[in-house]
Design an enzyme around this catalytic site. Structure first.
Site, mmCIF file in Angstrom:
data_model
loop_
_atom_site.group_PDB
_atom_site.id
_atom_site.type_symbol
_atom_site.label_atom_id
_atom_site.label_comp_id
_atom_site.label_asym_id
_atom_site.label_seq_id
_atom_site.Cartn_x
_atom_site.Cartn_y
_atom_site.Cartn_z
ATOM 1 N N ASP A 1 -6.864 14.336 -17.594
ATOM 2 C CA ASP A 1 -7.383 15.604 -18.107
ATOM 3 C C ASP A 1 -8.511 16.159 -17.243
ATOM 4 O O ASP A 1 -8.848 17.343 -17.332
ATOM 5 C CB ASP A 1 -7.874 15.448 -19.547
ATOM 6 C CG ASP A 1 -8.934 14.362 -19.734
ATOM 7 O OD1 ASP A 1 -9.294 13.685 -18.742
ATOM 8 O OD2 ASP A 1 -9.391 14.171 -20.879
ATOM 9 N N GLU A 2 -9.093 15.318 -16.385
ATOM 10 C CA GLU A 2 -10.270 15.748 -15.622
ATOM 11 C C GLU A 2 -9.960 16.821 -14.592
ATOM 12 O O GLU A 2 -10.868 17.485 -14.089
ATOM 13 C CB GLU A 2 -10.937 14.543 -14.962
ATOM 14 C CG GLU A 2 -11.464 13.547 -15.979
ATOM 15 C CD GLU A 2 -12.372 12.497 -15.378
ATOM 16 O OE1 GLU A 2 -13.155 12.830 -14.469
ATOM 17 O OE2 GLU A 2 -12.295 11.341 -15.826
ATOM 18 N N LYS B 1 -7.157 13.941 -7.758
ATOM 19 C CA LYS B 1 -6.025 13.934 -8.690
ATOM 20 C C LYS B 1 -5.409 15.328 -8.801
ATOM 21 O O LYS B 1 -4.184 15.469 -8.900
ATOM 22 C CB LYS B 1 -6.464 13.429 -10.063
ATOM 23 C CG LYS B 1 -6.777 11.940 -10.111
ATOM 24 C CD LYS B 1 -5.572 11.057 -9.790
ATOM 25 C CE LYS B 1 -4.531 11.078 -10.876
ATOM 26 N NZ LYS B 1 -3.424 10.108 -10.596
ATOM 27 N N ASP C 1 0.852 -1.188 0.000
ATOM 28 C CA ASP C 1 0.000 0.000 0.000
ATOM 29 C C ASP C 1 0.885 1.234 0.000
ATOM 30 O O ASP C 1 1.743 1.404 0.879
ATOM 31 C CB ASP C 1 -0.882 -0.028 1.251
ATOM 32 C CG ASP C 1 -1.953 1.049 1.264
ATOM 33 O OD1 ASP C 1 -1.836 2.014 0.479
ATOM 34 O OD2 ASP C 1 -2.901 0.917 2.059
ATOM 35 N N ILE C 2 0.671 2.142 -0.973
ATOM 36 C CA ILE C 2 1.519 3.333 -1.056
ATOM 37 C C ILE C 2 1.291 4.300 0.101
ATOM 38 O O ILE C 2 2.089 5.224 0.290
ATOM 39 C CB ILE C 2 1.342 4.077 -2.390
ATOM 40 C CG1 ILE C 2 -0.120 4.513 -2.599
ATOM 41 C CG2 ILE C 2 1.832 3.239 -3.558
ATOM 42 C CD1 ILE C 2 -0.313 5.482 -3.759
#
Length: 357
Positions: free
Chosen positions: A136-137, A165, A60-61
């Site tokens: 792109d969102e 993001k 898990d990061i």
């Protein structure tokens, strides 16, 4: 020993395609770090799993102690960071996981990468790269006549997914400007192709149409996206990793804006030709309009001139060639489809597309 790159989220759709392409195109070894949530699938990587240059590690990061040990032990020359929760609908119904993975996870990875990079010899510090894969969102939504998103477009995320993001993009940028960590960021348009989990538009439509099930279309079906075949995206990431300028952002797009209804129509036409004996032919008769998604962005489009001009990257696939490859792949890989369409996935579909109108 040969160089090694660390790929986070390498069992997901784009990550696994990236690793498969990397193994036939590059020399460095790959360590694939993935938590194996619902969309992570090691079956995607069967072609390389036994090779001496590939290794998988589950983790898990968000776990900084784990990351610290891993980086010190493996000594990667680059980190390619795909790991993310990425489905807008899931973020609307359960945003917690998106903030945890996309924001906190990226922060943990940046902190441990910074500590690892700071301790490297000067020559290795200069060549190290942290490549953050984004979307792109983060730029929000465009009107019908607005120019495409460029790298300088202000951020205006409209969903919990895109907001998470955007936050991770800002963290990555800050670690370059504050600490000098040599980062690269790519923001890409909608991907499609092999190994995409069938909650996303294109595989969902292919599989439903083959089975004679309804093809659920949000709203009026006129939402526009720029589409890019996944292998072209992976080539772009490899290009940015090898030749991109530290601290820069590169938009990646397919020059292929399509309305959702156009996408579904193209899939139906291909299936009419390839599968004339399916339960419902022509397949287009299965299109069913459903209640629109909350906060549904109307249009995305990417201005990819920077990566084309500076790094000489361009997509090799047109939408027509890419969608044909994709439809054929799903038809020819029924075992893979059967493995990923578990009971929990079917429950998810029932929940999200229940409100037909």
């Amino acid at each position: 020993m040969e160089d090694l790159i660390l790929v986070t989220g390498g069992a997901g759709f784009i990550g696994s395609n990236f690793i498969l392409q990397w193994m036939v195109s590059e020399r460095a070894r790959v360590l694939n770090l993935d938590k194996l949530t619902y969309a992570g699938n090691l079956n995607n990587l069967r072609a390389v799993e036994a090779g001496p240059r590939y290794r998988f590690e589950q983790g898990d990061i968000v776990d900084r102690d784990f990351l610290r040990t891993l980086l010190r032990r493996e000594q990667p020359r680059a980190i390619v960071h795909f790991a993310a929760e990425s489905h807008v609908d899931r973020s609307i119904h359960g945003p917690d996981d998106f903030v945890r993975t996309n924001v906190n996870g990226t922060f943990s990875l940046l902190e441990e990468a910074r500590a690892y990079w700071s301790a490297l010899p000067e020559s290795e510090r200069a060549s190290f790269r942290f490549l953050h894969v984004s979307t792109d969102e983060v730029y929000g939504s465009l009107g019908p006549d607005d120019p495409a998103f460029s790298e300088t477009t202000p951020y205006a995320p409209n969903s919990p997914y895109s907001a998470s993001k955007a936050a991770s993009d800002h963290l990555v940028r800050a670690y370059y400007h504050t600490y000098g960590l040599p980062v690269l960021t790519t923001n890409c348009s909608n991907n499609y192709g092999p190994y995409q989990f069938p909650e996303k538009l294109i595989p969902l439509m292919i599989l439903n149409a083959c089975a004679g099930k309804a093809l659920p279309v949000y709203g009026d079906g006129k939402n526009v996206r720029d589409w890019l075949y996944v292998e072209d995206h992976c080539r772009a990431i490899r290009t940015v990793l090898s030749n991109g300028r530290a601290g820069e952002t590169y938009n990646i797009g397919g020059h292929s804006e399509k309305k959702n209804l156009e996408i579904i129509g193209a899939i139906c036409e291909l299936l009419d030709e390839l599968r004339p004996h399916d339960p419902a032919v022509p397949h287009r008769q299965l299109i069913t309009f459903v209640k629109d998604r909350a906060g549904h962005d109307r249009r995305y489009a990417m201005d990819a001139r920077k990566i084309e001009r500076e790094l000489n990257w361009r997509p090799l696939e047109t939408f027509e060639s890419g969608i044909q490859k994709t439809v054929r792949w799903y038809i020819e890989h029924e075992d893979w489809v059967r493995d990923v369409t578990s009971g929990s996935y079917r429950q998810w579909i029932a929940k999200h597309y229940a409100n037909e109108r």
